[in-house]
Write a protein that holds these residues in place. Structure first.
Motif, PDB file in Angstrom:
ATOM      1  N   GLN A  76      -7.329  35.431  -5.047  1.00  0.00           N
ATOM      2  CA  GLN A  76      -6.506  34.793  -6.114  1.00  0.00           C
ATOM      3  C   GLN A  76      -4.936  33.908  -5.876  1.00  0.00           C
ATOM      4  O   GLN A  76      -4.866  34.509  -4.454  1.00  0.00           O
ATOM      5  N   ALA A  77      -4.644  33.555  -6.312  1.00  0.00           N
ATOM      6  CA  ALA A  77      -4.075  32.771  -6.336  1.00  0.00           C
ATOM      7  C   ALA A  77      -2.199  33.093  -6.023  1.00  0.00           C
ATOM      8  O   ALA A  77      -2.163  34.456  -6.361  1.00  0.00           O
ATOM      9  N   MET A  78      -1.705  32.840  -5.123  1.00  0.00           N
ATOM     10  CA  MET A  78      -0.817  33.699  -4.514  1.00  0.00           C
ATOM     11  C   MET A  78       0.949  33.064  -5.743  1.00  0.00           C
ATOM     12  O   MET A  78       0.589  32.825  -6.054  1.00  0.00           O
ATOM     13  N   VAL A  79       1.048  34.275  -6.243  1.00  0.00           N
ATOM     14  CA  VAL A  79       2.640  34.649  -7.017  1.00  0.00           C
ATOM     15  C   VAL A  79       3.815  35.327  -6.482  1.00  0.00           C
ATOM     16  O   VAL A  79       3.530  35.889  -5.852  1.00  0.00           O
ATOM     17  N   LEU A  80       4.461  33.564  -6.229  1.00  0.00           N
ATOM     18  CA  LEU A  80       5.944  34.869  -5.968  1.00  0.00           C
ATOM     19  C   LEU A  80       6.936  34.887  -6.733  1.00  0.00           C
ATOM     20  O   LEU A  80       6.924  35.184  -7.794  1.00  0.00           O
ATOM     21  N   PRO A  81       7.266  35.843  -5.956  1.00  0.00           N
ATOM     22  CA  PRO A  81       8.934  36.193  -6.477  1.00  0.00           C
ATOM     23  C   PRO A  81       9.726  34.629  -7.198  1.00  0.00           C
ATOM     24  O   PRO A  81       9.598  34.228  -6.165  1.00  0.00           O
ATOM     25  N   ALA A  82      10.646  35.534  -7.618  1.00  0.00           N
ATOM     26  CA  ALA A  82      11.583  34.584  -8.416  1.00  0.00           C
ATOM     27  C   ALA A  82      12.240  34.329  -7.670  1.00  0.00           C
ATOM     28  O   ALA A  82      12.676  32.627  -7.687  1.00  0.00           O
ATOM     29  N   TRP A  83      12.519  34.918  -6.542  1.00  0.00           N
ATOM     30  CA  TRP A  83      13.972  34.565  -6.218  1.00  0.00           C
ATOM     31  C   TRP A  83      13.236  33.261  -4.650  1.00  0.00           C
ATOM     32  O   TRP A  83      14.021  32.576  -3.761  1.00  0.00           O
ATOM     33  N   LEU A  84      12.026  33.361  -4.414  1.00  0.00           N
ATOM     34  CA  LEU A  84      11.274  32.490  -3.632  1.00  0.00           C
ATOM     35  C   LEU A  84      10.910  31.907  -3.788  1.00  0.00           C
ATOM     36  O   LEU A  84      10.993  30.626  -3.261  1.00  0.00           O
ATOM     37  N   ALA A  85      10.041  31.332  -5.005  1.00  0.00           N
ATOM     38  CA  ALA A  85       9.902  30.266  -6.140  1.00  0.00           C
ATOM     39  C   ALA A  85      10.906  29.329  -6.039  1.00  0.00           C
ATOM     40  O   ALA A  85      10.393  28.280  -6.042  1.00  0.00           O
ATOM     41  N   GLU A  86      12.153  30.000  -6.694  1.00  0.00           N
ATOM     42  CA  GLU A  86      13.446  28.706  -7.233  1.00  0.00           C
ATOM     43  C   GLU A  86      14.138  28.337  -5.300  1.00  0.00           C
ATOM     44  O   GLU A  86      14.234  27.919  -6.188  1.00  0.00           O
ATOM     45  N   ARG A  87      13.291  28.989  -4.448  1.00  0.00           N
ATOM     46  CA  ARG A  87      13.959  28.576  -3.490  1.00  0.00           C
ATOM     47  C   ARG A  87      13.950  26.647  -3.190  1.00  0.00           C
ATOM     48  O   ARG A  87      12.569  26.707  -2.936  1.00  0.00           O
ATOM     49  N   ARG A  88      14.745  26.150  -3.107  1.00  0.00           N
ATOM     50  CA  ARG A  88      14.690  24.804  -2.082  1.00  0.00           C
ATOM     51  C   ARG A  88      14.381  24.786  -0.720  1.00  0.00           C
ATOM     52  O   ARG A  88      15.364  25.340  -0.298  1.00  0.00           O
ATOM     53  N   LEU A  89      13.693  24.106  -0.400  1.00  0.00           N
ATOM     54  CA  LEU A  89      12.961  23.401   0.648  1.00  0.00           C
ATOM     55  C   LEU A  89      14.839  22.700   1.484  1.00  0.00           C
ATOM     56  O   LEU A  89      14.758  21.610   0.332  1.00  0.00           O
ATOM     57  N   PRO A  90      14.667  22.529   3.165  1.00  0.00           N
ATOM     58  CA  PRO A  90      15.820  21.997   3.399  1.00  0.00           C
ATOM     59  C   PRO A  90      15.254  20.605   3.384  1.00  0.00           C
ATOM     60  O   PRO A  90      13.837  20.290   3.907  1.00  0.00           O
ATOM     61  N   ALA A  91      16.292  19.343   2.763  1.00  0.00           N
ATOM     62  CA  ALA A  91      15.841  18.412   2.599  1.00  0.00           C
ATOM     63  C   ALA A  91      15.446  17.478   3.920  1.00  0.00           C
ATOM     64  O   ALA A  91      14.623  16.081   3.338  1.00  0.00           O
ATOM     65  N   VAL A  92      15.452  17.892   5.052  1.00  0.00           N
ATOM     66  CA  VAL A  92      14.921  16.699   6.239  1.00  0.00           C
ATOM     67  C   VAL A  92      13.463  17.499   6.336  1.00  0.00           C
ATOM     68  O   VAL A  92      12.668  16.941   7.381  1.00  0.00           O
ATOM     69  N   LEU A  93      12.777  18.513   5.617  1.00  0.00           N
ATOM     70  CA  LEU A  93      11.735  18.766   5.661  1.00  0.00           C
ATOM     71  C   LEU A  93      10.619  17.667   5.491  1.00  0.00           C
ATOM     72  O   LEU A  93       9.422  17.442   6.062  1.00  0.00           O
ATOM     73  N   PRO A  94      10.810  16.995   5.082  1.00  0.00           N
ATOM     74  CA  PRO A  94       9.235  15.589   4.357  1.00  0.00           C
ATOM     75  C   PRO A  94       9.058  15.266   5.785  1.00  0.00           C
ATOM     76  O   PRO A  94       8.728  14.477   6.107  1.00  0.00           O
ATOM     77  N   ALA A  95      10.959  14.716   6.522  1.00  0.00           N
ATOM     78  CA  ALA A  95      11.000  13.506   7.183  1.00  0.00           C
ATOM     79  C   ALA A  95      10.153  14.619   8.385  1.00  0.00           C
ATOM     80  O   ALA A  95       9.291  13.744   9.560  1.00  0.00           O
ATOM     81  N   LEU A  96      10.917  15.867   9.160  1.00  0.00           N
ATOM     82  CA  LEU A  96      10.103  16.274  10.077  1.00  0.00           C
ATOM     83  C   LEU A  96       8.018  16.261   9.250  1.00  0.00           C
ATOM     84  O   LEU A  96       7.081  16.154  10.659  1.00  0.00           O
ATOM     85  N   ILE A  97       8.031  16.971   8.202  1.00  0.00           N
ATOM     86  CA  ILE A  97       6.411  16.836   8.385  1.00  0.00           C
ATOM     87  C   ILE A  97       5.512  15.462   8.043  1.00  0.00           C
ATOM     88  O   ILE A  97       4.900  15.245   9.121  1.00  0.00           O
ATOM     89  N   ALA A  98       6.467  14.570   7.758  1.00  0.00           N
ATOM     90  CA  ALA A  98       6.254  13.076   8.239  1.00  0.00           C
ATOM     91  C   ALA A  98       6.287  13.192   9.942  1.00  0.00           C
ATOM     92  O   ALA A  98       5.442  11.987  10.693  1.00  0.00           O
ATOM     93  N   ARG A  99       6.751  13.504  10.589  1.00  0.00           N
ATOM     94  CA  ARG A  99       7.193  13.467  11.905  1.00  0.00           C
ATOM     95  C   ARG A  99       5.542  13.974  12.687  1.00  0.00           C
ATOM     96  O   ARG A  99       5.285  13.023  13.867  1.00  0.00           O
TER      97      ARG A  99
END
Length: 211
Positions: A76-99
């Motif tokens: 099945q698809a993963m269902v996230l609890p609300a506290w995790l689903a609404e959590r913001r990812l670090p703003a620097v994450l896309p730059a690190l991923i691109a690296r």
């Protein structure tokens, strides 16, 4: 049980090269389809391959991986609890991923392909879910004073999720090895720290007794 449609590897790699937007929510980053969640968790694991901690990211990714393992076990698809689903990812994450995208996925794209499919088939579902859960738990167990403890479990998550996504048994075998190595290294680091801590306490106690 949800049917997981096939996606051509070329289409998968194109999607994997699209990093989540800056400051995205966890729910937005992982998506809602079970197969897409596999490759999105692989993408989010990339920054953990660097021996530099992002605040809260190892905990977030570790919980995500354990939840993904449970969802994969049920098909099945993963269902996230609300506290995790609404959590913001670090703003620097896309730059690190691109690296890391071009290096890691560029290599895997050249070598990965469907093979040894028995390892990604239904009879291996429980074993593969268990390996994913162990890798997530290893990531959830931070080792104090050690900056590289996330690297091997994160590599295991990348290999396992993409191995399942592409039905590549070779990637899965590499993921099994990385999972065992990550769990063992975490246990050994904790054991070493406990031994060092006990020795320090004993030395302090002996010093105080001599005063």
């Amino acid at each position: 049980m949800t049917t997981m449609p096939r996606t051509r590897p070329s289409a998968l790699w194109r999607r994997l090269h699209a990093a989540p937007p800056a400051d995205a929510r966890v729910a937005d980053a992982v998506g809602r389809h079970p197969r897409h969640q596999l490759d999105r968790v692989a993408l989010l694991s990339l920054p953990m391959l660097l021996p530099a901690a992002l605040p809260g990211m190892s905990t977030t990714l570790g919980v995500l991986t354990v939840l993904l393992a449970l969802a994969y076990l049920r098909g099945q698809a993963m269902v996230l609890p609300a506290w995790l689903a609404e959590r913001r990812l670090p703003a620097v994450l896309p730059a690190l991923i691109a690296r890391l995208q071009r290096k890691v996925f560029g290599l895997l794209e050249r070598v990965a392909r469907p093979r040894w499919r028995v390892l990604s088939g239904a009879p291996m579902r429980a074993a593969n879910a268990g390996m994913l859960a162990v890798a997530g738990l290893a990531l959830l167990t931070p080792v104090p004073l050690v900056s590289f403890d996330n690297v091997v479990p994160a590599a295991a998550i990348v290999l396992l999720t993409l191995g399942l996504r592409l039905r590549d048994g070779a990637l899965l075998l590499a993921g099994y090895a990385a999972t065992v190595a990550g769990a063992a290294s975490t246990a050994l680091l904790w054991w070493g720290l406990s031994v060092a801590g006990k020795a320090g306490v004993d030395s302090a106690a002996n010093w105080l007794q001599r005063l």
